[in-house]
Enzyme design. Structure first.
Site, PDB file in Angstrom:
ATOM      1  N   PHE A 186      10.233   3.837  -4.805  1.00 10.68           N
ATOM      2  CA  PHE A 186       9.303   2.561  -4.848  1.00 10.68           C
ATOM      3  C   PHE A 186       8.792   2.609  -6.412  1.00 10.68           C
ATOM      4  O   PHE A 186       8.479   3.628  -6.983  1.00 10.68           O
ATOM      5  CB  PHE A 186       7.849   2.934  -3.907  1.00 10.68           C
ATOM      6  CG  PHE A 186       7.294   1.920  -3.545  1.00 10.68           C
ATOM      7  CD1 PHE A 186       7.580   1.060  -2.808  1.00 10.68           C
ATOM      8  CD2 PHE A 186       5.851   1.798  -4.494  1.00 10.68           C
ATOM      9  CE1 PHE A 186       6.473  -0.010  -2.470  1.00 10.68           C
ATOM     10  CE2 PHE A 186       5.178   0.400  -4.316  1.00 10.68           C
ATOM     11  CZ  PHE A 186       5.621  -0.338  -3.239  1.00 10.68           C
ATOM     12  N   ASP A 214       6.106  11.582  -1.773  1.00  6.41           N
ATOM     13  CA  ASP A 214       5.249  10.084  -1.413  1.00  6.41           C
ATOM     14  C   ASP A 214       5.545   9.891  -0.181  1.00  6.41           C
ATOM     15  O   ASP A 214       6.676   9.520  -0.027  1.00  6.41           O
ATOM     16  CB  ASP A 214       5.725   9.000  -2.482  1.00  6.41           C
ATOM     17  CG  ASP A 214       5.031   7.775  -2.313  1.00  6.41           C
ATOM     18  OD1 ASP A 214       4.310   7.543  -1.123  1.00  6.41           O
ATOM     19  OD2 ASP A 214       4.887   6.854  -3.282  1.00  6.41           O
ATOM     20  N   TYR A 248      -2.527   1.953   5.013  1.00  8.25           N
ATOM     21  CA  TYR A 248      -2.465   0.700   5.298  1.00  8.25           C
ATOM     22  C   TYR A 248      -1.149   0.440   5.958  1.00  8.25           C
ATOM     23  O   TYR A 248      -0.790  -0.761   6.357  1.00  8.25           O
ATOM     24  CB  TYR A 248      -2.816  -0.328   4.270  1.00  8.25           C
ATOM     25  CG  TYR A 248      -2.110  -0.373   3.062  1.00  8.25           C
ATOM     26  CD1 TYR A 248      -0.813  -0.679   2.996  1.00  8.25           C
ATOM     27  CD2 TYR A 248      -2.773   0.189   1.899  1.00  8.25           C
ATOM     28  CE1 TYR A 248      -0.273  -0.685   1.590  1.00  8.25           C
ATOM     29  CE2 TYR A 248      -1.938   0.508   0.755  1.00  8.25           C
ATOM     30  CZ  TYR A 248      -0.744  -0.074   0.446  1.00  8.25           C
ATOM     31  OH  TYR A 248       0.011   0.017  -0.669  1.00  8.25           O
ATOM     32  N   LYS A 249      -0.215   1.236   6.064  1.00  8.89           N
ATOM     33  CA  LYS A 249       1.228   0.986   6.797  1.00  8.89           C
ATOM     34  C   LYS A 249       1.023   1.582   8.121  1.00  8.89           C
ATOM     35  O   LYS A 249       0.310   0.881   8.962  1.00  8.89           O
ATOM     36  CB  LYS A 249       2.196   1.634   5.779  1.00  8.89           C
ATOM     37  CG  LYS A 249       2.327   0.904   4.595  1.00  8.89           C
ATOM     38  CD  LYS A 249       3.064   1.704   3.489  1.00  8.89           C
ATOM     39  CE  LYS A 249       3.287   0.824   2.173  1.00  8.89           C
ATOM     40  NZ  LYS A 249       3.751   1.429   0.996  1.00  8.89           N
ATOM     41  N   ARG A 308      13.773  -5.836   6.330  1.00 10.75           N
ATOM     42  CA  ARG A 308      13.345  -4.754   6.936  1.00 10.75           C
ATOM     43  C   ARG A 308      12.575  -5.337   8.311  1.00 10.75           C
ATOM     44  O   ARG A 308      11.961  -6.117   8.153  1.00 10.75           O
ATOM     45  CB  ARG A 308      12.495  -4.067   5.893  1.00 10.75           C
ATOM     46  CG  ARG A 308      12.781  -3.598   4.797  1.00 10.75           C
ATOM     47  CD  ARG A 308      11.890  -2.642   3.857  1.00 10.75           C
ATOM     48  NE  ARG A 308      10.567  -3.424   3.720  1.00 10.75           N
ATOM     49  CZ  ARG A 308       9.486  -2.890   3.071  1.00 10.75           C
ATOM     50  NH1 ARG A 308       9.651  -1.493   2.710  1.00 10.75           N
ATOM     51  NH2 ARG A 308       8.401  -3.508   3.243  1.00 10.75           N
TER      52      ARG A 308
HETATM   53  C1  PLP Z   1       3.228   1.296  -0.124  1.00 12.02           C
HETATM   54  C2  PLP Z   1       3.757   2.528  -0.994  1.00 12.02           C
HETATM   55  C3  PLP Z   1       3.029   2.426  -2.185  1.00 12.02           C
HETATM   56  C4  PLP Z   1       1.690   1.750  -2.485  1.00 12.02           C
HETATM   57  O1  PLP Z   1       1.048   2.260  -3.506  1.00 12.02           O
HETATM   58  P1  PLP Z   1      -0.577   1.553  -3.726  1.00 12.02           P
HETATM   59  O2  PLP Z   1      -1.201   2.061  -4.801  1.00 12.02           O
HETATM   60  O3  PLP Z   1      -1.121   1.528  -2.405  1.00 12.02           O
HETATM   61  O4  PLP Z   1      -0.214   0.151  -3.890  1.00 12.02           O
HETATM   62  C5  PLP Z   1       3.557   3.700  -3.135  1.00 12.02           C
HETATM   63  N1  PLP Z   1       4.470   4.319  -2.956  1.00 12.02           N
HETATM   64  C6  PLP Z   1       5.383   4.005  -1.579  1.00 12.02           C
HETATM   65  C7  PLP Z   1       6.555   4.944  -1.648  1.00 12.02           C
HETATM   66  C8  PLP Z   1       5.090   3.042  -0.925  1.00 12.02           C
HETATM   67  O5  PLP Z   1       5.733   2.856   0.145  1.00 12.02           O
END
Ligand code: PLP
Length: 438
Positions: free
Chosen positions: A141, A224, A249-250, A398
């Site tokens: 990401f 992560d 939030y996921k 997805r």
């Molecule tokens: C959703 C996600 C993020 C989001 O980071 P935010 O700081 O909440 O915007 C970071 N890393 C991964 C792998 C994600 O899937």
């Protein structure tokens, strides 16, 4: 109907009838007529989360400043109470989890804190030694790379040489053996920072093996877990993982931008936070407002400022639901849903479709990457037909059947909708270029 193995909607209905978690769907706001398959980007709202945030709003109105102590739960220890509840979901011991900040801020503070522990940081500080490298992968990401590069630069370390990017062989997955090969090739690895689940293909990496390889090479292992917490059961402490971050939030369903989480193994609870702040101070003396900084004795020290209560409170109600379901059962249903989805893609969609997610359930997170050359237009056409999915360039749609509220019939209906769209070329009516939030 007479053949129990028949591939039809009735088969999906039978699976729903046998699903022990079926009743949890009623706890969520599930719009009528919509097939929501985007819970890996933003989970649907549990009524319990709405209630817990409304409670804090009421307390703010009624108690004002007194809420820090008189609210229930009190706001002062709100984040700590949630941290204790999250620990079992990630296989952490008491004190190893903090609910704090955003995921990206947590990457900054943890990668920064651990870089500061390593010989050769900042650059040039150790004339005998090289500066440490951070090992990441090509399919990460993007925010992870942005943050790691920034933390390297702040220590005078050039990311060009010291962000070691493990390449993917197929553009979809990352092999643990290739992480190991990178660690064998270079003797400067200080931190291995990998996702638990790749956000695009949905591959679940072997956390235990990568952590062991990092340690073998004398490096720290960070993960992560944004795409796995709440849908995959973790054993971070048992695997010896040094640190981890995730968002709420996921699959945790705590709402857009909800306060994130972090884990730090107890052997590191003496490490100085790179982003120090008063909310990470030892609780007993925080309000003495001393000039001297005494960080909390556990992972709570990586908190920075006042927790955003209105973005933290929904996690409380959302966890009520998840705890009741149990992450083991959630994972089991998730695997059953993604197995079913993959089978339907194989059996019912034309050859132009491919599954980009590993077929071994032990290597799969909670969503499936359905690949199609016209993925973007397809995802737009699906949205107009009540199927909410998202598109990730270049060709990935997805599809996430989030186990607490997705039924097997939803999966069936989604695949049938896709089939009808491509059969009638309905997606060709859409523009080809992407943009905006999907
Ligand atoms: C959703 C996600 C993020 C989001 O980071 P935010 O700081 O909440 O915007 C970071 N890393 C991964 C792998 C994600 O899937």
């Amino acid at each position: 109907m007479d053949d129990p193995d028949a591939v039809d909607r009735a088969d999906a209905e039978r699976r729903d009838a046998a699903d022990p978690l079926a009743g949890f769907r009623d706890r969520f706001a599930t719009p009528d007529g919509e097939r929501y398959m985007d819970g890996n980007s933003l989970g649907l709202a549990p009524a319990a989360a709405e209630a817990s945030v409304e409670r804090v709003v009421d307390e703010w109105r009624d108690l004002a400043i007194r809420g820090w102590e008189a609210a229930d739960p009190d706001w002062f220890s709100y984040a700590e109470q949630l941290s204790d509840r999250l620990a079992p979901l990630v296989g952490a011991r008491e004190g190893e989890v903090a609910v704090a900040n955003s995921t990206t801020v947590n990457v900054h503070t943890l990668v920064g804190s651990f870089l500061d522990q390593l010989p050769g940081t900042p650059a040039g500080s150790d004339p005998a030694g090289e500066a440490p490298a951070v090992v990441v992968n090509e399919l990460d990401f993007p925010t992870d790379h942005y943050a790691v590069r920034a933390q390297l630069r702040q220590r005078g370390i050039d990311p060009e040489g010291k962000l070691a990017v493990v390449e993917s062989r197929d553009g979809r997955t990352v092999r643990a053996a290739d992480v190991e090969a990178t660690l064998d090739e270079r003797d400067d690895a200080g931190i291995v920072f990998m996702p638990s689940v790749l956000y695009r293909s949905g591959q679940l990496l072997d956390v235990e093996r990568i952590a062991a390889a990092a340690h073998e090479a004398g490096a720290l292992a960070g993960f992560d877990c944004a795409h796995s917490v709440g849908v995959v059961d973790h054993d971070l402490h048992g695997a010896g993982v040094d640190f981890a971050v995730w968002c709420s939030y996921k699959y945790l369903n705590a709402g857009p931008g909800a306060t994130a989480g972090l884990y730090v193994h107890e052997r590191h609870h003496d490490v100085t936070p790179a982003l120090a702040g008063w909310w990470g101070h030892e609780k007993a003396t925080q309000f003495e407002m001393r000039g001297e900084y005494t960080p909390a004795a556990d992972a709570g020290r990586w908190q920075v400022g006042t927790p955003p209560l209105l973005s933290t409170a929904p996690l409380s109600g959302a966890l009520d639901v998840l705890e009741e379901a149990g992450v083991d059962r959630v994972r089991r249903k998730s695997v059953a849903l993604t197995d079913y989805l993959i089978d339907l893609v194989d059996e019912r969609l034309p050859d132009a479709f491919a599954v980009g997610t590993p077929r071994d359930p032990d290597r799969r997170g909670g969503h499936v990457a359905v690949e199609h050359p016209d993925g973007y237009r397809l995802s737009e056409a699906l949205r107009d037909r009540g199927v909410v999915v998202d598109f990730r360039p270049p060709n990935v749609v997805r599809v996430c059947p989030s186990p607490l509220y997705t039924r097997f019939v939803d999966v069936w209906d989604v695949v049938e909708t896709v089939r009808k769209v491509v059969e009638t070329d309905a997606h060709l009516d859409y523009e080809t270029r992407g943009g905006g939030v999907t």
